[in-house]
Write a protein that holds these residues in place. Structure first.
Motif, PDB file in Angstrom:
ATOM      1  N   VAL A  15       0.868  -1.179   0.000  1.00  0.00           N
ATOM      2  CA  VAL A  15       0.000   0.000   0.000  1.00  0.00           C
ATOM      3  C   VAL A  15       0.901   1.224   0.000  1.00  0.00           C
ATOM      4  O   VAL A  15       1.746   1.368   0.880  1.00  0.00           O
ATOM      5  N   ALA A  16       0.720   2.098  -0.976  1.00  0.00           N
ATOM      6  CA  ALA A  16       1.593   3.268  -1.052  1.00  0.00           C
ATOM      7  C   ALA A  16       0.775   4.517  -1.297  1.00  0.00           C
ATOM      8  O   ALA A  16      -0.156   4.529  -2.098  1.00  0.00           O
ATOM      9  N   THR A  46       3.946   0.963   2.548  1.00  0.00           N
ATOM     10  CA  THR A  46       3.869  -0.158   3.490  1.00  0.00           C
ATOM     11  C   THR A  46       3.912  -1.461   2.710  1.00  0.00           C
ATOM     12  O   THR A  46       3.221  -1.611   1.702  1.00  0.00           O
ATOM     13  N   GLN A  74      -3.767   4.910  -7.202  1.00  0.00           N
ATOM     14  CA  GLN A  74      -5.086   4.737  -6.582  1.00  0.00           C
ATOM     15  C   GLN A  74      -5.126   5.400  -5.209  1.00  0.00           C
ATOM     16  O   GLN A  74      -5.971   5.088  -4.383  1.00  0.00           O
ATOM     17  N   LYS A  75      -4.154   6.255  -4.939  1.00  0.00           N
ATOM     18  CA  LYS A  75      -4.063   6.963  -3.652  1.00  0.00           C
ATOM     19  C   LYS A  75      -4.042   5.999  -2.475  1.00  0.00           C
ATOM     20  O   LYS A  75      -4.632   6.268  -1.417  1.00  0.00           O
ATOM     21  N   GLY A  76      -3.352   4.889  -2.629  1.00  0.00           N
ATOM     22  CA  GLY A  76      -3.223   3.946  -1.532  1.00  0.00           C
ATOM     23  C   GLY A  76      -3.968   2.648  -1.761  1.00  0.00           C
ATOM     24  O   GLY A  76      -4.372   1.996  -0.803  1.00  0.00           O
ATOM     25  N   MET A 110      -4.661  -1.239  -2.394  1.00  0.00           N
ATOM     26  CA  MET A 110      -3.976  -2.454  -1.950  1.00  0.00           C
ATOM     27  C   MET A 110      -3.572  -3.256  -3.172  1.00  0.00           C
ATOM     28  O   MET A 110      -4.420  -3.647  -3.977  1.00  0.00           O
TER      29      MET A 110
END
Lengths: 352, 352, 352, 352
Positions: free
Chosen positions: A193-194, A210, A332-334, A336
């Motif tokens: 997740v970024a 992460t 995707q702004k975070g 997964m």
């Protein structure tokens, strides 16, 4: 390459910021020599000739890629040229030493790995940090179970610029940590997740990443081109001991803390309690060897002995796969991103 | 409360770790006095009487909550008791000063806010950091446009333990940053992404939180109960200047860097270039006043003047809303939580 | 030298630890060139040829000292050879650039100064620190009265080894501070008291030096070869401001404190009171130029323009006079040495 | 005192800066109690009664000195009152706990020591640092030969003010180091050389002190009231290991370096060579106990058991003798003062 030949002949393409270090180290490796250096910039070639009067220089990569007496090519160019140069080198039967990140895409990396395999040639990706005294010490502390089971790897790698035109901050700064994590943690990541933001020029200039691994191991990377201070600090927490690696410290890069939590069940058994341990702090002496010198020697040894380096094309591919996953998550702004597709690791050898 | 009465009479419930500070500061506030302290622990009450021989003590909260001559109740208990105690206090016509985080749930916070509004009573949530010299200086540097437009707020708040039974690391450590962010950034967050892991006792002991705000402002929080070192460092990047706030530094808590990026279009207009600025570093003197002393005085003033504090129940509610959003995101291992529901802010007044 | 000649021709004697830096900087000075390098060690000469293929090398100093087309000689040898080499160079009509400390004795220094004066040749002693950004900034802060009247200069310059065979720790480490003090304080010292001890090889390996100046200015130097940590910290106290210079800091070498004492007479006039001031801290940006590059340029300019450098033979002489005074004081375990005999200073020019 | 009596009764004279700590610690010592506190300042006595409602207070020292049920008197006043108060206490048969420095002169200290001996009463001088975790750890590292033979003790103890009216910086700051040195080094000093300067109010506000001991051990103290930064750093060099004690560090006060010099004779025997060692760094855990709590307990134990404390009147006398020697040396701007007259030490016991 003929194992009897005394010396591995290397051609280097790219003599900008990092190239001079690669040339100098291959030049000083006993069983290797640098026969030619290529760069588009005439001033760079002037600098080559001034430092190495006997060395041939050229502005044409083909002079290196096709020259019959060259055994291996070191590619120290911007990432956008890695693929075409490495492909040509492999197709001409040359081993390849290539800057990190390996390629600009997973597809490129996969094609190069496949090509090298088919041609029985070596690829080494220049993940220099793996050869640093600090990372080798950390690996040793993990291999000999000093830290115990790993809890987390948490890195802060921030500074002011330099902004790059063909990459965001992740592709610039994160490959260091990604290759170290790949080297230290046996399994690959399960999910990523970024998050990040673009303040200056349309590419992410700060990112927070992460990575979830099996066995509840978690990694976190904080990379930032807009920090007023330079920070290179990594916390590594294990069940038995924890360490802080501050790469900007001259003499005390790694501090190992006999500190942590002991879990136990309270008498009645219904309640989990924790105890805190706090003992001495220990700062192991780190060997003061230039990491790149060890790495160039290792490359030469691998080529001569027909051995696959642990920082091979597959290792480079895994880093690029992770970089792409991070980009996808950030877009995707975070989001997964599951990492089923990340290449499985071969058994790593800790003996760098 | 009668504005003519000379002194605000306060009862304090909870005399554990933080309670003694709250009692001492209200005790020393000129226009207030502490008339009684409640705690379940007889030893705690012994300590009260030893330090304040004239003070009444009780093990029964009702003695405080129903006592007619008490104007305001300070609630310094574990979070699970905040709601019931605050509700009883408000229902008995008492103003409330309550520890952070405000309540254990959004529903509780909303009910208390609504009740206080209806009864025309004040709620103040003890977001002590907002009264610290450091945060007041940072707010000043933002208000007077020294930093310019905000790029990011990036906080690392880690240490070893203390593990809590009724909260994860986010509810323990993040409220500090969440209340500061709420105080510094005019708009509320648009979306939140949080990751974390549970290594020790079934609750997250480390978490990484990204908050997206309007205008590309981004906040990141790194909270960790399993760090061998204590870190309290926040980077704040603005378009004009950037600062590092290290709260563990005794004398140089805030360093303001005249450092950054200047964007401009290159001649042909097709290419964005950046220039780096690097000037002096400036360490402003921070006022050395106990934050809690300012806050208790402010509470007393607000009650006496019938004024709503900026760290009111709504501010506490917004922090609890964010905490719930973080928990929700973490339970999805980094799910994107949109924050439409976070209460809009009133116009903030910077004059703490 | 003919002012019309385009380029000053320099020969360098000594290519050990510091020599390569001197050669490189003279080599890069626009109006100078290095024509030959001398060293007794064939490997050193090999290194010269490898880096500068066109440069002549020799093991015989006479080849440099007598070569007609050489205008100036840089002497970068152990101190015991400074005198004979410099004397020969001057006698052959060559200007001299010589390592610190200038000579092994006052008598030698005086003879060289007198000889250069008679021959109208320049001597420059390589007190490199005077050209560093830090010392230039400190000089600026004193010249523009930011610090106010000077109270003290207190330097700690300690590390582990390297032990030298022909010098004690004072002759190794103190010349840096002595030349800086000579540069910063208008008057020469009135008296010197030095203590020390010899733990390892019969020469002092640690020393503590006090220098008394007019106007109650006092300087203190702590030099030590037996310290487990490297320290390069100088406190400079002025009546108006004080500063800390930590030369090991990469980015914050000089911190200027708006801190101090204000003296005033209390009402009744019989009692002197002091007030404490504590304001902001300011870290001025230090120019990031290699000190030696400025110094070699300055040498070339002085020679070409027939101008006397401020770090001339007299400045070198004053440092050697002080070193001898320190040795004398240490041999008496702290005897008071009066400094009547230290050469008076010419009016210094701050414009390095 | 009667060994059967359950509790030692203590009266404390002086409740200014340090007095509250002394009262609190004696108050909390199990086998002691504080029965009365004396101070000239009514506000100080108010603070006493507020904190200890049952405690008697008085503005008249005689109330303490002559009260029959008081066993011991703690004197926490400015130094000028130490002698007369301690003398009266001893003459009234009371044991004495007295602030450092013991007295304002050697003559006073000698008279008190003689009087206590004659009356068979205990004197303890409050050299608190001897009971700190740091000094106890250093003593342990010396006793167990970890450091090897001692080379030097080099302390920097500087800060801004507070200027005192009846003492110079040496009497204010140096007693800490002098008592530690007295505790760590078996022999007394042979000679002392001290320099200093008076910038502000006619008393030395900075001083540099060298102490020569047998076996080439050397100590150096740098004390300064005019430093913009607070420093509390001591280097201690031994033949086998060296340590840095930074008392301002919260967690890493003592760093032990496996670093140093090995001397050996080169083959031909005519030349002494040195080798450098550089190994790990080790930060031993320091016990986190309040030093004064250990010391007050030790005082009570010594009185009850009729045992002489190691920080007795003789230890206090030796510090005062050294302070007088330093003053004499400074008045001669660095005169050599021989220390034949410093009282010989009894055999020290390390078990504090």
């Amino acid at each position: 390459m003929n194992k009897n030949s005394a010396v591995l002949k290397i051609g280097v393409i790219g003599y900008g910021y990092w190239g001079p270090n690669v040339v100098r180290n291959f030049y000083n490796t006993p069983s290797a020599t640098v026969v030619a250096v290529c760069d588009f910039n005439p001033k760079a070639l002037q600098r080559v000739r001034r430092t190495y009067p006997s060395m041939e220089t050229t502005a044409n990569p083909a002079d290196i890629l096709t020259r019959p007496d060259i055994d291996a090519v070191a590619i120290v160019t911007p990432i956008s040229h890695h693929f075409s140069l490495a492909k040509a080198a492999l197709n001409n039967g040359k081993h390849v030493f290539v800057e990190k990140p390996f390629t600009a895409s997973v597809a490129e990396a996969e094609e190069l790995v496949e090509l090298a395999e088919r041609k029985n040639l070596r690829i080494m990706v220049d993940h220099t940090f793996l050869f640093s005294g600090a990372v080798r010490k950390i690996r040793e502390l993990m291999d000999n179970r000093t830290l115990g089971n790993l809890y987390y790897y948490d890195s802060t790698r921030v500074n002011l610029g330099l902004f790059q035109h063909d990459a965001n901050v992740v592709w610039d700064l994160a490959p260091h940590d990604l290759s170290i994590i790949d080297h230290l943690i046996a399994d690959g990541p399960e999910a990523i997740v970024a998050t990040g933001e673009k303040h200056v020029n349309g590419k992410e200039d700060m990112a927070f990443i992460t990575m979830y691994f099996p066995n509840k191991i978690i990694a976190h990377l904080n990379v930032n081109w807009l920090s007023p201070v330079k920070v290179r600090t990594t916390l590594i927490g294990g069940e038995k001991k924890m360490l802080v690696w501050n790469d900007l410290e001259a003499d005390e890069k790694i501090k190992v803390y006999d500190k942590g939590i002991d879990k136990f069940n309270a008498d009645e058994g219904y309640d989990l309690r924790v105890n805190y341990r706090a003992g001495d702090l220990w700062v192991p002496r780190i060997e003061q060897v230039e990491a790149l010198a060890l790495e160039t020697q290792y490359f030469v040894d691998c080529v001569i002995n027909g051995q696959n380096p642990f920082n091979d094309g597959m290792a480079g591919l895994r880093v690029v796969q992770t970089l792409e996953a991070i980009d996808r998550s950030m877009s995707q702004k975070g989001g997964m991103i599951y990492c089923d597709s990340i290449a499985p690791k071969r058994l790593m050898s800790a003996t760098a």
